[in-house]
Design a protein around this motif. Structure first.
Motif, short mmCIF file in Angstrom:
data_model
loop_
_atom_site.label_atom_id
_atom_site.label_comp_id
_atom_site.label_asym_id
_atom_site.label_seq_id
_atom_site.Cartn_x
_atom_site.Cartn_y
_atom_site.Cartn_z
N TRP A 1 -0.80 -0.09 39.44
CA TRP A 1 -0.92 -0.88 38.46
C TRP A 1 -1.86 -0.88 37.62
O TRP A 1 -1.82 -1.85 36.11
N ALA B 1 1.65 -16.16 38.56
CA ALA B 1 2.14 -15.00 39.37
C ALA B 1 2.46 -15.95 40.59
O ALA B 1 1.55 -14.82 41.14
N LYS C 1 1.47 -21.85 48.54
CA LYS C 1 1.07 -21.44 47.16
C LYS C 1 0.29 -22.23 46.23
O LYS C 1 -0.51 -22.46 44.87
N TYR D 1 10.12 -12.91 37.68
CA TYR D 1 9.14 -11.86 37.94
C TYR D 1 9.25 -11.15 39.06
O TYR D 1 10.21 -11.11 39.77
C1 LIG Z 1 2.00 -7.55 43.81
C2 LIG Z 1 3.04 -8.62 43.95
C3 LIG Z 1 3.67 -9.87 44.21
C4 LIG Z 1 2.00 -9.80 45.63
O1 LIG Z 1 1.70 -10.70 45.41
P1 LIG Z 1 1.15 -12.32 46.17
O2 LIG Z 1 1.17 -13.12 45.64
O3 LIG Z 1 -0.81 -11.65 45.72
O4 LIG Z 1 1.22 -12.01 47.47
C5 LIG Z 1 3.71 -10.57 44.89
N1 LIG Z 1 5.31 -9.87 43.90
C6 LIG Z 1 5.47 -8.82 42.81
C7 LIG Z 1 6.35 -8.62 42.25
C8 LIG Z 1 3.69 -7.61 42.66
O5 LIG Z 1 3.79 -7.65 42.31
#
Ligand SMILES: *Cc1c(COP(=O)(O)O)cnc(C)c1O
Length: 712
Positions: A409, A496, A503, A567
């Motif tokens: 990351w 995101a 959420k 995403y």
């Molecule tokens: C890190 C990540 C998640 C987890 O994110 P949270 O919303 O903090 O649980 C979900 N999807 C992707 C693509 C990620 O990189």
């Protein structure tokens, strides 16, 4: 020429075959340098890249660009990595050498080119494998190969989410078929009441760790079953139990076929809990002991991690589905239907209670853990019924807080900065707090400039994505204005996530006039980049998403509130590397952990979040921003109202003023101080190396010891 061309191609292929490249950006750079267009065309997939080029052509490009020494260097580093005689694991995990950890998970998020994950659970599992590899912990992953992955997200003109699916081309992935000793493909079969379910098996090398994936798309299965492992979380309960049958029972059988006898079973979430039963069956058969004794023995080396306090996240199956799928199996074990159902019931006597995978796992594991401190409180309350004689605080569910695999990351630029300013070998020392103290010595201007470059890269990425959508929809206005959308000098907030209602991805939109005021402020504006998918059947989630899209076309907010489609790992990587502030507004206490905010820390972003999950542990008053004080309310509306108010207060009174407080050369010193405090106080704790070492020290090693003690 010919020989060296083949040699070069071979080296690149060796690199492409091991997912190790996914956390070594210098290897990815080789491919992007060789042919940036092709790299994009093949969706960042090195195998597909190589399959599309011929060795001579690559040799020529490599010569023109003087890449040979970089390719050789990468090749050598991979080999050194794989052959390293000394690792943390060799020093500490001796008793796992012959009996590794078997890590079961329904999804694994390793890279965007392998779309067998949907969200946080998968990314976490991928990060777990990568850190286990880096640490040298003997571990084998078991999962499912979804040949249509999760879905591709498009938003139509109305802002409504549309899903599409593309078949993976296995030949373009670094997967090797598993075979039997006679060279025939290894096929795993699980019998059900109405026939068998078969799967072939693939393996994938993730650094030093092997990941085995089961795939039901084989001859012998009905057409419907061939599609069983096509999609993540698709279909109904019947699809679900069949997938879990393959993952748990099938997965444990693959291990037997490979002659791998696990020293530890680690069940990442309840989906794979049937693995316990297959392990029991094997022991009953091999050692001729009773079911109950075998079950107790397996529990001695089973670790279970629960990941959500949301009830729908725990699979429950009715008696008929269970009988159809496990009837044959339970007869082999000579268990009655009721006795079998009792394994998955909180109250074994309650004939109306469905079979819950989490219950099966909780009852039959040596240790169970939640993924943050606050999540373990909730989990203990949630499952107290399983331990009626204990008080809530005595319910045996502890916690290991999740962390992220930093090298996957962190931006290469930040990596370099840490290399020169902290320690040359900072990646292997990141769990030690002392190396992070040196962050304070980094020049404010240097840190700020690095972050600004990342911010600009994010904006360029988002513009490319927006342009793609605009072209698809024939949206001329956006096409013409594309260079005026987002501005690197403006405070950039990233948000995101999955659009699950808890959420509250749209909390920030709940005060429209106030939002317009902040976004359009002539002196201290802000901009927001949204991304995230709603589950295909979650219309409420899709409505939230649509509301965001509508906002982004409001004339006053237009160029400053944007939504990036689809995403995934790639979008996430760009976002976490480039935002100034990562916004997270879950309804406390439902977040479990949340890891996306951890990814911004070492890239120089700050968290602005409700005090839930990891942030409840991480926030110290100086290393980011809190929304509220950790309060909750039984009335959801009241809680939403309050949190929205706290969110706006934090933005108006803390975040915005601090960001725009600049010196003569434009550097926000007090902001940068906070970034440094964030890196220093969070970097060493919220990473996957720390997490996996915690699992090893607290769970794996004692479990492996207990098991060998039980067998001698
Ligand atoms: C890190 C990540 C998640 C987890 O994110 P949270 O919303 O903090 O649980 C979900 N999807 C992707 C693509 C990620 O990189």
């Amino acid at each position: 020429m010919k020989n060296s061309a083949n040699d070069l191609h071979h080296r690149l292929r060796t690199l492409a075959k091991n997912l190790w490249w996914a956390w070594h950006p210098e290897v990815i750079r080789l491919f992007t340098d060789l042919d940036p267009h092709l790299w994009r065309e093949v969706d960042h997939n090195p195998m597909a890249f190589l399959n599309r080029t011929d060795p001579e052509q690559i040799e020529q490009r490599a010569s023109e660009l003087v890449l040979h020494s970089r390719i050789n260097h990468a090749f050598r580093r991979l080999n050194e990595y794989l052959e390293a005689p000394q690792t943390w694991g060799t020093a500490h995990c001796g008793n796992l050498c012959n009996r590794p950890v078997a890590y079961f998970s329904a999804e694994f998020g390793l890279h965007e080119s392998l779309p067998i994950y949907s969200g946080g659970l998968g990314i976490l599992a991928g990060d777990h494998l990568k850190s286990a590899s880096d640490l040298g912990i003997p571990l084998i992953g078991i999962g499912l190969l979804y040949h249509q992955g999760y879905f591709i997200q498009r938003l139509n003109k109305e802002g409504w989410q549309e899903e599409s699916y593309v078949d993976l081309d296995i030949k373009q992935l670094p997967l090797e078929p598993l075979t039997q000793s006679d060279g025939q493909p290894l096929i795993i079969r699980v019998d059900t009441r109405d026939g068998f379910l078969a799967a072939r098996c693939w393996q994938l090398q993730v650094g030093r760790v092997r990941l085995v994936l089961l795939d039901s798309n084989v001859e012998g299965n009905s057409d419907e079953d061939r599609m069983l492992t096509s999609r993540l979380y698709g279909g109904n309960d019947r699809t679900r139990i069949r997938q879990e049958l393959l993952l748990g029972i099938g997965g444990a059988r693959v291990l037997q076929a490979l002659n791998v006898f696990p020293g530890v079973l680690h069940l990442n979430e309840g989906h794979s809990a049937f693995a316990i039963l297959e392990e029991v069956r094997r022991i009953v058969q091999d050692d001729g002991i009773s079911f109950d004794r075998a079950l107790r023995r397996v529990a001695l080396y089973t670790i279970f991690t629960t990941h959500t306090p949301v009830p729908a996240g725990h699979d429950r199956f009715g008696p008929q589905l269970v009988e159809e799928h496990l009837g044959v199996f339970r007869e082999k074990l000579q268990l009655s239907h009721d006795a079998f159902m009792a394994l998955g019931r909180v109250n074994p006597e309650d004939k109306n209670e469905p079979f819950c995978m989490t219950v099966l796992a909780l009852k039959n594991s040596r240790q169970a853990n939640a993924v943050s401190a606050i999540h373990s409180d909730i989990s203990r309350r949630m499952w107290q019924g399983l331990w009626p004689n204990r008080s809530e605080t005595e319910v045996p569910i502890g916690h290991i807080t999740n962390g992220v695999h930093v090298l996957s990351w962190v931006a290469p630029q930040m990596h370099k900065l840490f290399e020169t300013r902290l320690a040359h070998n900072w990646p292997t020392r990141m769990i030690h707090s002392d190396i992070w103290e040196k962050v304070l010595e980094i020049d404010d201007g240097e840190l700020w400039e690095n972050h600004q470059i990342l911010n600009m890269r994010l904006i360029n990425f988002v513009r490319r994505r927006l342009l793609r959508r605009a072209e698809r929809l024939g949206d001329q206005e956006t096409i013409q204005q594309i260079d005026h959308i987002l501005d690197p000098d403006i405070l950039t907030i990233g948000s995101a996530r999955r659009f699950a209602t808890y959420k509250r991805g749209d909390l920030i939109l709940s005060r429209p006039e106030r939002l317009v005021k902040l976004v359009a402020d002539p002196n201290r504006p802000l901009q927001i980049i949204f991304a995230g998918k709603a589950h295909p059947r979650d219309d409420e989630g899709k409505k939230i998403l649509q509301r965001i899209i509508r906002y982004s076309s409001n004339p006053e907010l237009k160029r400053r509130i944007v939504f990036v489609e689809d995403y995934d790992y790639n979008v996430a990587r760009h976002l976490v590397q480039g935002v100034d502030v990562w916004l997270n507004t879950p309804r406390r206490p439902l977040e479990a952990c949340g890891t996306s905010g951890q990814k911004v820390v070492l890239n120089g972003g700050l968290n602005l979040s409700v005090l839930d999950g990891w942030w409840n542990e991480g926030f110290n008053g100086r290393n980011g921003f809190a929304i509220g004080h950790g309060g909750m309310h039984n009335d959801l509306n009241v809680q939403n109202q309050r949190d929205a108010e706290f969110l706006y207060l934090a933005l108006e009174q803390e975040v915005i003023p601090l960001y725009y407080e600049r010196d003569a050369s434009g550097i926000p010193h007090r902001w940068v101080q906070r970034v440094k405090e964030s890196m220093q106080s969070l970097g060493w704790r919220f990473n996957a190396d720390r997490m996996v070492r915690d699992y090893a020290n607290r769970f794996y090693l004692p479990a492996a010891g207990a098991e060998s003690a039980a067998t001698v």
